[in-house]
Write a protein that holds these residues in place. Structure first.
Motif, PDB file in Angstrom:
ATOM      1  N   LYS A 134     -53.960 -13.618  -2.788  1.00 59.98           N
ATOM      2  CA  LYS A 134     -54.807 -14.813  -2.825  1.00 59.98           C
ATOM      3  C   LYS A 134     -53.984 -16.079  -3.037  1.00 59.98           C
ATOM      4  CE  LYS A 134     -59.013 -12.623  -4.578  1.00 59.98           C
ATOM      5  NZ  LYS A 134     -60.037 -12.622  -5.665  1.00 59.98           N
ATOM      6  N   ASN A 135     -52.970 -15.956  -3.853  1.00 64.87           N
ATOM      7  CA  ASN A 135     -52.160 -17.136  -4.170  1.00 64.87           C
ATOM      8  C   ASN A 135     -51.344 -17.593  -2.966  1.00 64.87           C
ATOM      9  OD1 ASN A 135     -53.080 -17.155  -6.860  1.00 64.87           O
ATOM     10  ND2 ASN A 135     -51.508 -15.659  -7.469  1.00 64.87           N
ATOM     11  N   GLN A 136     -50.705 -16.651  -2.325  1.00 61.90           N
ATOM     12  CA  GLN A 136     -49.864 -16.977  -1.172  1.00 61.90           C
ATOM     13  C   GLN A 136     -50.653 -17.049   0.143  1.00 61.90           C
ATOM     14  OE1 GLN A 136     -46.637 -17.799  -1.455  1.00 61.90           O
ATOM     15  NE2 GLN A 136     -46.753 -17.482  -3.685  1.00 61.90           N
ATOM     16  N   GLN A 137     -51.894 -16.516   0.089  1.00 57.75           N
ATOM     17  CA  GLN A 137     -52.758 -16.476   1.290  1.00 57.75           C
ATOM     18  C   GLN A 137     -52.103 -15.730   2.454  1.00 57.75           C
ATOM     19  OE1 GLN A 137     -56.127 -18.050   1.654  1.00 57.75           O
ATOM     20  NE2 GLN A 137     -55.765 -17.625  -0.525  1.00 57.75           N
ATOM     21  N   VAL A 138     -51.468 -14.608   2.081  1.00 60.87           N
ATOM     22  CA  VAL A 138     -50.834 -13.775   3.103  1.00 60.87           C
ATOM     23  C   VAL A 138     -51.030 -12.306   2.729  1.00 60.87           C
ATOM     24  CG1 VAL A 138     -49.071 -15.460   3.765  1.00 60.87           C
ATOM     25  CG2 VAL A 138     -48.627 -13.854   1.889  1.00 60.87           C
ATOM     26  N   PHE A 139     -50.866 -11.437   3.730  1.00 65.00           N
ATOM     27  CA  PHE A 139     -50.871  -9.996   3.471  1.00 65.00           C
ATOM     28  C   PHE A 139     -49.458  -9.552   3.130  1.00 65.00           C
ATOM     29  CE2 PHE A 139     -54.660 -10.399   6.174  1.00 65.00           C
ATOM     30  CZ  PHE A 139     -55.584  -9.702   5.407  1.00 65.00           C
ATOM     31  N   GLN A 140     -49.369  -8.737   2.092  1.00 67.76           N
ATOM     32  CA  GLN A 140     -48.059  -8.245   1.672  1.00 67.76           C
ATOM     33  C   GLN A 140     -47.584  -7.072   2.513  1.00 67.76           C
ATOM     34  OE1 GLN A 140     -48.086  -7.466  -2.562  1.00 67.76           O
ATOM     35  NE2 GLN A 140     -49.032  -9.451  -3.033  1.00 67.76           N
ATOM     36  N   ARG A 141     -48.475  -6.487   3.291  1.00 68.85           N
ATOM     37  CA  ARG A 141     -48.128  -5.377   4.161  1.00 68.85           C
ATOM     38  C   ARG A 141     -48.475  -5.708   5.613  1.00 68.85           C
ATOM     39  NH1 ARG A 141     -50.429   0.276   1.622  1.00 68.85           N
ATOM     40  NH2 ARG A 141     -48.800   0.660   0.066  1.00 68.85           N
TER      41      ARG A 141
END
Length: 341
Positions: A134-141
């Motif tokens: 949510k913080n970075q607004q990206v998927f980690q995978r």
């Protein structure tokens, strides 16, 4: 036919006289005996033909009785109130407009509702398995590994099953609104007009009304009972196909891109199914109204024609019916003579 029978009887009588004459030769008596034997099947054939003809005559009597029934129905149709019929046509016309507008609205709402629910569920799965930050607004995978893909596959399959059930409920709710409009059609007024017709026509019209009514009830209360031709498999099997393709696409894992593409395909399938069902059901509803209006229009056409008939025409038709009945009765009496001999 009776004349032929009498001729054969005369032949037999002459043969018997010849056989009784002691002065006639043996050879001519043998011929007379053979002739008597050969005449018997001829007589039997006449009687059997008479019996078959008697059965066929019953159909002719029914035809005449039907003609009389139609003749008797004309005053009922001519005297029916055209005002009531025109009012019903007006109500059907209004119902037609409401159903067309309601069909578009209900289809749109069903598509939007189902699409929204599906997006919410797939977004939840995607965030869970591809680790949305949510913080970075990206998927980690970017990909789910080999050992985890089966669990994602299982959850996606379960979600597709649940979404199928939600879709059915949404369809039932939206289609019920169109069904209520169809239920507002006054069947009693149609029945009143049907009762003006002859018995044969009454039976035919009632069968049509019952057939249409049964089809409407089944298709509007059980929306997936009759799927469009494009969906040859069962509904849930159709939705599960993209899920299975997703799993078999890569043996090593499931990528985020492939997951999103599969969810999009499933969503499109649901959109198309909803649209197909609504279009088919809406077509049925509109055709039902058009058939009812066509029935009333034909009723008014007959009424106008019958009202123009004169007393002389009515009398001439009645005389023709009675004349045909008498002619058939005379034939029947001649047949009875043959059968009784």
């Amino acid at each position: 036919m009776n004349e032929y029978l009498k001729l054969f009887e005369t032949i037999n009588q002459y043969a018997e006289q010849l056989l009784a004459d002691e002065y006639k030769s043996i050879e001519i008596k043998q011929s007379a005996t053979q002739l008597t034997l050969d005449v018997e099947p001829c007589v039997e054939e006449i009687k059997q033909s008479a019996l078959r003809l008697k059965g066929l005559l019953q159909v002719c009597f029914k035809d005449v009785s039907h003609a009389e029934d139609v003749w008797n129905s004309k005053p009922r149709i001519a005297q029916a109130s055209p005002v009531d019929v025109w009012e019903q046509i007006g109500e059907l016309s209004g119902c037609d407009v409401r159903i067309r507008n309601l069909g578009k609205q209900c289809k749109y709402e069903a598509v939007v509702k189902v699409r929204k629910l599906w997006n919410e569920k797939t977004t939840k799965l995607k965030n869970k398995w591809f680790l949305w930050d949510k913080n970075q607004q990206v998927f980690q995978r970017d990909i789910i590994g080999f050992f985890e893909k089966d669990n994602l596959h299982k959850e996606l399959r379960n979600e597709v099953d649940a979404q199928g059930d939600r879709l059915i409920l949404s369809l039932e709710k939206e289609l019920s609104q169109i069904f209520k409009e169809l239920e507002s059609i006054d069947i009693e007024k149609i029945e009143f007009c049907i009762e003006c017709f002859d018995i044969k026509s009454q039976s035919r019209f009632r069968e049509r009304v019952q057939s249409i009514g049964s089809e409407i009830v089944s298709k509007f209360t059980e929306p997936l009972k009759y799927l469009p031709d494009s969906y040859m498999k069962t509904f849930k099997e159709t939705l599960k196909a993209p899920v299975e393709n997703l799993v078999h696409k890569s043996k090593l894992g499931i990528s985020l891109r492939d997951f999103e593409e599969s969810c999009k395909v499933i969503g499109t399938l649901m959109d198309n199914l909803i649209s197909s069902i609504f279009e088919e059901r809406l077509k049925l509803a509109i055709q039902t109204i058009e058939k009812a209006m066509m029935f009333y229009n034909k009723f008014l056409e007959k009424q106008a024609r019958y009202q123009q008939e004169t007393a002389e025409q009515r009398t001439a038709e009645k005389d023709w019916i009675e004349c045909q009945r008498q002619q058939i009765r005379q034939i029947e009496q001649s047949i009875e003579l043959v059968l009784n001999q």
